[in-house]
Design an enzyme around this catalytic site. Sequence first.
Site, PDB file in Angstrom:
ATOM      1  N   HIS A  57      39.260  39.110  34.066  1.00 21.99           N
ATOM      2  CA  HIS A  57      39.243  37.645  34.029  1.00 21.99           C
ATOM      3  C   HIS A  57      37.864  37.170  34.494  1.00 21.99           C
ATOM      4  O   HIS A  57      37.215  37.857  35.293  1.00 21.99           O
ATOM      5  CB  HIS A  57      40.259  37.051  35.016  1.00 21.99           C
ATOM      6  N   ASP A  76      37.973  37.039  38.259  1.00 20.54           N
ATOM      7  CA  ASP A  76      38.157  38.307  38.994  1.00 20.54           C
ATOM      8  C   ASP A  76      36.827  38.778  39.552  1.00 20.54           C
ATOM      9  O   ASP A  76      36.785  39.516  40.538  1.00 20.54           O
ATOM     10  CB  ASP A  76      38.649  39.437  38.064  1.00 20.54           C
TER      11      ASP A  76
HETATM   12  C1  GLT Z   1      48.505  37.960  34.403  1.00 23.42           C
HETATM   13  C2  GLT Z   1      49.551  38.243  33.384  1.00 23.42           C
HETATM   14  C3  GLT Z   1      49.129  39.392  32.516  1.00 23.42           C
HETATM   15  C4  GLT Z   1      48.006  38.969  31.624  1.00 23.42           C
HETATM   16  C5  GLT Z   1      46.764  38.725  32.381  1.00 23.42           C
HETATM   17  C6  GLT Z   1      45.708  38.217  31.440  1.00 23.42           C
HETATM   18  S1  GLT Z   1      46.980  37.662  33.704  1.00 23.42           S
HETATM   19  O1  GLT Z   1      48.374  39.045  35.277  1.00 23.42           O
HETATM   20  O2  GLT Z   1      50.762  38.560  34.054  1.00 23.42           O
HETATM   21  O3  GLT Z   1      50.187  39.861  31.754  1.00 23.42           O
HETATM   22  O4  GLT Z   1      47.757  39.993  30.704  1.00 23.42           O
HETATM   23  O5  GLT Z   1      45.374  36.909  31.680  1.00 23.42           O
END
Ligand code: GLT
Length: 412
Positions: free
Chosen positions: A77, A80
């Site tokens: 992200h 992140d």
């Molecule tokens: C979050 C979500 C994940 C997604 C991520 C991508 S964020 O952790 O539960 O399944 O893939 O934004």
Amino acid sequence: MEPVPPHRQQALVERLSRMCGGSFSPGRRREYFISGPQWAAAYQGQALFYAPTREPVTYADVIREFGRLGIGHWTTHDSDVIATEDLGTDRQAAEIERIRTALAAHGVACSMVTTETFFNAAFAAGPAPEAPELREYVRFRVRNTVDIGHELGARYAVYWPGSLGYFVQGAVDEMQSLEWYAEAIDAACERDVEVAARKGRPTLRHCLEAKPFEPQAEILLPTTDAMLAFIASGRLAHPDMVGVNPEYLHELMWGGAPRAALARALLAGKLWHIDINDGYRLKHDVDIAVGMVNPLDWLNVLVLLRSQGFEGPFNLDFKPLRTTSNWGVFAVSFATAVDRFITLWEIAGDVAEDPVIREATDALKAGSGVSASSDAKTLFEANKELLTLHELIGHRLFQILVGLHRGRAVFD
Ligand code: GLT
Ligand code: MN
Ligand code: MN
């Protein structure tokens, strides 16, 4: 058994891991298009009622460990790795340079970037809120993530809309919210077209990820099918640039069959990226590592993907258990997850080659040869023994999963 004092515990875990065997070399692991998310490795074991059980780790730690394990791709992200207040500033540019250096030093490539439009308090009303200034901020975040993606060499962008929904029905206008969400995706695609042209790079593949609940009570785009309908709705300015990133567990969470959901995405030509993990039907987003709960179902998923020529990216979007230590996250969690995936992928190759399955499926497709026009009874009678093969195929898949087809003997 004697108690195991703290200073001997890692050695015990290591010895038992070696006894498990079946691990692949880093070089072998790199042959597959497998990516590891920054947020998965950095997850500290916390949840609503759970305190963290692990210390924070940096992207430098994660990239170094992925490189060592042979996880050749890294996903992140925006927030992140870059403090929210630094996004879009010179401090972002400096951080991106440091990330590029770390990736190059460890032979890891950034394959996908994603925008966090759910955690920050500014997204309390989701990624398509009523206030225009908040929507402008969402557009800034997705455009900036596209920039980061191009700078890091990514080919994919993922969007999980998080709180696009409501706790209280009637509080949001669903039609309007969906149109506003489309505007955010349009903003990302438009920036992508510009930046890709400027940098002489291909545009990114923008992939929508659905999750049926959490964090809102009701979600406007809860399933991969809903995402496909949204892409085809005519509301997006660049539907050709937008596909899906189904997550295995998210389809189970609504009671769906992941393999069937993937088949529908393939049929639409929109399966571009996939989050691999495991969990239980109609429950929370527990993000257990791939193959730990439903190995037979996973085998079948991979048989489908192999047969359709889908070879990744496979994104390890799981959460190391909160009973796993910081050391265990890389020593056990990621190492075993990637190895289970490769094992299942190779077993799926065995299924494709298996003479029993091949002959059974060919026979089913050949039919009985009895033509009886509109005589239903005769048609049924002519095919009924052949149809018993469905159950035999299910049995054979079980045998292949447990290795009986390779001569594994259970009892004498
Ligand atoms: C979050 C979500 C994940 C997604 C991520 C991508 S964020 O952790 O539960 O399944 O893939 O934004
Ligand atoms: Mn996911
Ligand atoms: Mn999940």
